[in-house]
Structure formats: C-alpha cells, structure tokens
Design a protein around this motif. Structure first.
Motif, PDB file in Angstrom:
ATOM      1  N   SER A  72      99.702  72.624  23.790  1.00 28.98           N
ATOM      2  CA  SER A  72      98.729  71.979  22.919  1.00 28.98           C
ATOM      3  C   SER A  72      99.313  70.723  22.314  1.00 28.98           C
ATOM      4  O   SER A  72     100.458  70.710  21.878  1.00 28.98           O
ATOM      5  N   SER A  73      98.507  69.648  22.320  1.00 26.67           N
ATOM      6  CA  SER A  73      98.924  68.469  21.562  1.00 26.67           C
ATOM      7  C   SER A  73      97.727  67.842  20.849  1.00 26.67           C
ATOM      8  O   SER A  73      97.847  66.794  20.274  1.00 26.67           O
ATOM      9  N   TYR A  74      96.572  68.526  20.902  1.00 21.93           N
ATOM     10  CA  TYR A  74      95.352  67.911  20.331  1.00 21.93           C
ATOM     11  C   TYR A  74      94.857  68.613  19.070  1.00 21.93           C
ATOM     12  O   TYR A  74      94.666  67.997  18.045  1.00 21.93           O
ATOM     13  N   VAL A 102      98.559  71.734  38.171  1.00 19.81           N
ATOM     14  CA  VAL A 102      97.145  71.333  38.205  1.00 19.81           C
ATOM     15  C   VAL A 102      96.656  71.115  36.783  1.00 19.81           C
ATOM     16  O   VAL A 102      96.692  72.014  35.943  1.00 19.81           O
ATOM     17  N   GLU A 103      96.209  69.886  36.527  1.00 18.80           N
ATOM     18  CA  GLU A 103      95.807  69.480  35.174  1.00 18.80           C
ATOM     19  C   GLU A 103      94.387  68.914  35.249  1.00 18.80           C
ATOM     20  O   GLU A 103      93.983  68.351  36.276  1.00 18.80           O
ATOM     21  N   ASP A 104      93.646  69.056  34.166  1.00 19.92           N
ATOM     22  CA  ASP A 104      92.286  68.501  34.130  1.00 19.92           C
ATOM     23  C   ASP A 104      92.319  66.982  33.958  1.00 19.92           C
ATOM     24  O   ASP A 104      91.616  66.246  34.653  1.00 19.92           O
ATOM     25  N   ILE A 105      93.153  66.518  33.021  1.00 20.80           N
ATOM     26  CA  ILE A 105      93.155  65.078  32.715  1.00 20.80           C
ATOM     27  C   ILE A 105      94.542  64.666  32.208  1.00 20.80           C
ATOM     28  O   ILE A 105      95.199  65.444  31.518  1.00 20.80           O
ATOM     29  N   ILE A 106      94.969  63.488  32.587  1.00 15.26           N
ATOM     30  CA  ILE A 106      96.175  62.905  31.981  1.00 15.26           C
ATOM     31  C   ILE A 106      95.725  61.730  31.154  1.00 15.26           C
ATOM     32  O   ILE A 106      95.020  60.840  31.654  1.00 15.26           O
ATOM     33  N   ASP A 107      96.133  61.732  29.912  1.00 11.16           N
ATOM     34  CA  ASP A 107      95.714  60.688  28.972  1.00 11.16           C
ATOM     35  C   ASP A 107      96.967  59.857  28.655  1.00 11.16           C
ATOM     36  O   ASP A 107      97.342  58.975  29.434  1.00 11.16           O
ATOM     37  N   THR A 108      97.665  60.160  27.577  1.00 11.34           N
ATOM     38  CA  THR A 108      98.907  59.432  27.289  1.00 11.34           C
ATOM     39  C   THR A 108     100.015  59.800  28.274  1.00 11.34           C
ATOM     40  O   THR A 108     100.931  59.015  28.511  1.00 11.34           O
ATOM     41  N   GLY A 109      99.940  61.018  28.825  1.00 14.01           N
ATOM     42  CA  GLY A 109     100.992  61.501  29.731  1.00 14.01           C
ATOM     43  C   GLY A 109     102.047  62.325  29.004  1.00 14.01           C
ATOM     44  O   GLY A 109     102.943  62.898  29.622  1.00 14.01           O
ATOM     45  N   LEU A 110     101.898  62.408  27.694  1.00  8.56           N
ATOM     46  CA  LEU A 110     102.873  63.118  26.863  1.00  8.56           C
ATOM     47  C   LEU A 110     103.031  64.590  27.259  1.00  8.56           C
ATOM     48  O   LEU A 110     104.146  65.092  27.408  1.00  8.56           O
ATOM     49  N   THR A 111     101.902  65.250  27.469  1.00  5.20           N
ATOM     50  CA  THR A 111     101.942  66.687  27.786  1.00  5.20           C
ATOM     51  C   THR A 111     102.684  66.903  29.099  1.00  5.20           C
ATOM     52  O   THR A 111     103.593  67.727  29.187  1.00  5.20           O
ATOM     53  N   LEU A 112     102.314  66.141  30.129  1.00  8.06           N
ATOM     54  CA  LEU A 112     102.922  66.361  31.446  1.00  8.06           C
ATOM     55  C   LEU A 112     104.370  65.918  31.482  1.00  8.06           C
ATOM     56  O   LEU A 112     105.183  66.540  32.158  1.00  8.06           O
ATOM     57  N   ASN A 154      88.701  54.881  29.567  1.00  8.47           N
ATOM     58  CA  ASN A 154      89.393  55.314  28.351  1.00  8.47           C
ATOM     59  C   ASN A 154      88.395  55.741  27.267  1.00  8.47           C
ATOM     60  O   ASN A 154      88.268  55.108  26.225  1.00  8.47           O
ATOM     61  N   LYS A 155      87.654  56.823  27.585  1.00  8.19           N
ATOM     62  CA  LYS A 155      86.664  57.374  26.661  1.00  8.19           C
ATOM     63  C   LYS A 155      86.954  58.859  26.542  1.00  8.19           C
ATOM     64  O   LYS A 155      87.541  59.431  27.479  1.00  8.19           O
ATOM     65  N   PHE A 156      86.532  59.487  25.455  1.00  9.82           N
ATOM     66  CA  PHE A 156      86.740  60.924  25.331  1.00  9.82           C
ATOM     67  C   PHE A 156      85.654  61.638  26.126  1.00  9.82           C
ATOM     68  O   PHE A 156      84.467  61.444  25.886  1.00  9.82           O
ATOM     69  N   VAL A 157      86.072  62.433  27.119  1.00 11.18           N
ATOM     70  CA  VAL A 157      85.108  63.052  28.038  1.00 11.18           C
ATOM     71  C   VAL A 157      85.124  64.571  27.876  1.00 11.18           C
ATOM     72  O   VAL A 157      86.123  65.156  27.453  1.00 11.18           O
ATOM     73  N   LEU A 162      86.906  70.441  30.272  1.00  9.71           N
ATOM     74  CA  LEU A 162      87.352  69.590  29.150  1.00  9.71           C
ATOM     75  C   LEU A 162      86.506  69.875  27.910  1.00  9.71           C
ATOM     76  O   LEU A 162      85.279  69.934  27.997  1.00  9.71           O
ATOM     77  N   ASP A 163      87.180  69.981  26.766  1.00  6.78           N
ATOM     78  CA  ASP A 163      86.443  70.381  25.558  1.00  6.78           C
ATOM     79  C   ASP A 163      86.465  69.315  24.472  1.00  6.78           C
ATOM     80  O   ASP A 163      87.323  68.423  24.460  1.00  6.78           O
ATOM     81  N   TYR A 164      85.517  69.455  23.556  1.00  6.91           N
ATOM     82  CA  TYR A 164      85.619  68.804  22.262  1.00  6.91           C
ATOM     83  C   TYR A 164      85.618  69.936  21.238  1.00  6.91           C
ATOM     84  O   TYR A 164      84.625  70.668  21.144  1.00  6.91           O
TER      85      TYR A 164
HETATM   86  P1  IMP Z   1      98.047  63.702  27.180  1.00  7.21           P
HETATM   87  O1  IMP Z   1      99.223  64.525  26.724  1.00  7.21           O
HETATM   88  O2  IMP Z   1      97.712  62.631  26.182  1.00  7.21           O
HETATM   89  O3  IMP Z   1      98.182  63.176  28.574  1.00  7.21           O
HETATM   90  O4  IMP Z   1      96.804  64.661  27.122  1.00  7.21           O
HETATM   91  C1  IMP Z   1      96.583  65.674  28.030  1.00  7.21           C
HETATM   92  C2  IMP Z   1      95.650  66.705  27.452  1.00  7.21           C
HETATM   93  O5  IMP Z   1      94.805  66.169  26.446  1.00  7.21           O
HETATM   94  C3  IMP Z   1      94.697  67.214  28.527  1.00  7.21           C
HETATM   95  O6  IMP Z   1      95.218  68.343  29.167  1.00  7.21           O
HETATM   96  C4  IMP Z   1      93.449  67.554  27.733  1.00  7.21           C
HETATM   97  O7  IMP Z   1      93.523  68.866  27.273  1.00  7.21           O
HETATM   98  C5  IMP Z   1      93.486  66.633  26.540  1.00  7.21           C
HETATM   99  N1  IMP Z   1      92.598  65.440  26.713  1.00  7.21           N
HETATM  100  C6  IMP Z   1      92.971  64.170  26.942  1.00  7.21           C
HETATM  101  N2  IMP Z   1      91.901  63.353  27.034  1.00  7.21           N
HETATM  102  C7  IMP Z   1      90.827  64.148  26.890  1.00  7.21           C
HETATM  103  C8  IMP Z   1      89.401  63.898  26.920  1.00  7.21           C
HETATM  104  O8  IMP Z   1      88.902  62.785  27.121  1.00  7.21           O
HETATM  105  N3  IMP Z   1      88.617  65.000  26.728  1.00  7.21           N
HETATM  106  C9  IMP Z   1      89.104  66.252  26.515  1.00  7.21           C
HETATM  107  N4  IMP Z   1      90.414  66.523  26.491  1.00  7.21           N
HETATM  108  C10 IMP Z   1      91.267  65.479  26.664  1.00  7.21           C
END
Ligand code: IMP
Length: 184
Positions: A72-74, A102-112, A154-157, A162-164
């Motif tokens: 978790s980082s959110y 297998v990941e749903d989304i990479i955003d900042t890349g911090l988690t991976l 670069n939008k929240f999806v 993927l959840d909000y």
């Molecule tokens: P990162 O560490 O910033 O790359 O984020 C990766 C994690 O953030 C993903 O596994 C998602 O759980 C969550 N995340 C990032 N962007 C979104 C988004 O647009 N919608 C929902 N979850 C997101």
C-alpha cells in the motif's frame, strides 16, 4: 425511475472491455513465447490486479504458478504517500524461479521499484513486470517494464480492478470519475 448504476459516476471511458480483451490476447501471445518451458511464478499485486491477473493467466496456455502480494502507498487518497508497506507477502519461495509481476497500473513507479528491489534479494532466476496501464508521464522512479498494455493519460482512473477509496474495482472497463465523486 431507473436504477442507479456505477456508470453514472463515470465521466469518460478510457479503455472499453473489448479493448482490454484484445490487449490481453496480444500480451499473452508474447508472454507465452517468452515463458514456455520456464514454469514462471506469476505474482499479482493485490488488490488492483485481480481482474487482470485472472484474465491474463487464463489466456496463457503454458504451465505456470500464481502467488500474490499486497502493498500500500495510497490509503484512501488519489496521491501516493511515498511510503510503501508490504501488507501480504508471498507464500512461495522465488529462489531460482522466473518471476513475472502482474500489476494493474504503474504511476510514480515507487511501489514496483520497492517490490523489485525486495524480490531481488530473494535470488530469483529473473524478474519482469507486466502492467496493464502505464502512466509514464507520472513516473519518478526508474522501473523497467517488459510487458505494457496501454499508455494511460495522467488522470486518476478507476475500474477493472482500480479503485477510488475502495470502490469501482468491479466496473468492467476503465474510466475517469466525474469530479463531483471526489468532492462528495
Ligand atoms: P505507484 O507506486 O505510484 O506506481 O502506484 C502504483 C499503485 O497506485 C497501483 O498499484 C494502484 O494501486 C495505485 N494507482 C496509481 N494510479 C492510480 C489510478 O489512477 N487509479 C487507481 N489506482 C491508482
């Protein structure tokens, strides 16, 4: 009066179910070629991976095993807190195994980045990443992605895992929420 629907909260569809299915068929052909006879351990990153992990692994006509991790980082927001915590670790040893994350989304890349560094210390034969969505404009960390579904704006999806704030994972496609959903 018509029944309220999840779709009422969606401003725009980004990737339809048909587009997702076609992309999974494409990705699975490449992954099959790369991993045939390697018996990979496919690691899904919970919770967001669950539809993609299920659909991708069922499309792969090769011997493989699955395991899951959760981190978790959110925590209830749309911005990364910058701190990664492992909430659930693997059940399986990855020593000498070919690992496919297998990941749903990479955003900042911090988690991976954190996960790959952590898994490397366990001496796998190889580690590669497959992500359905890549928000590469938002990337702050250097992460090598071998298999990429879609480049995501670069939008929240939300949707397709993927959840909000815990919701919308069960929407069968990927979309952008109406702004009033965040403010309510
Ligand atoms: P990162 O560490 O910033 O790359 O984020 C990766 C994690 O953030 C993903 O596994 C998602 O759980 C969550 N995340 C990032 N962007 C979104 C988004 O647009 N919608 C929902 N979850 C997101």
């Amino acid at each position: 009066m018509s029944k309220p629907s999840l779709a009422d909260a969606i401003a725009e569809t980004l990737f339809s179910r048909e587009q997702i299915d076609a992309k999974i068929a494409e990705l699975s052909t490449t992954i099959e070629d790369d991993y045939r006879d390697k018996n990979p351990l496919v690691i899904g990153i919970l919770s967001g991976c669950y539809p993609f992990m299920a659909d991708l692994t069922r499309a792969l006509d090769i011997q493989l095993e699955v395991d899951f991790m959760a981190c978790s980082s959110y925590e209830g927001t749309t911005k990364s807190s910058g701190v990664v915590r492992i909430l659930k670790d693997l059940n399986t040893s990855i020593e000498n195994r070919h690992v496919l994350i297998v990941e749903d989304i990479i955003d900042t890349g911090l988690t991976l980045k954190y996960l790959v560094e952590n898994l490397q210390t366990r001496h796998p034969a190889s580690i590669e990443i497959c992500t359905l969505l890549d928000k590469h404009e938002a990337r702050s960390e250097n992460v090598q992605v071998r298999y990429r579904g879609f480049v995501c704006p670069n939008k929240f999806v939300v949707g397709y895992g993927l959840d909000y704030d815990g919701h919308f994972r069960n929407l069968p496609y990927i979309g952008v929420l109406k702004p009033e959903v965040y403010s309510s």
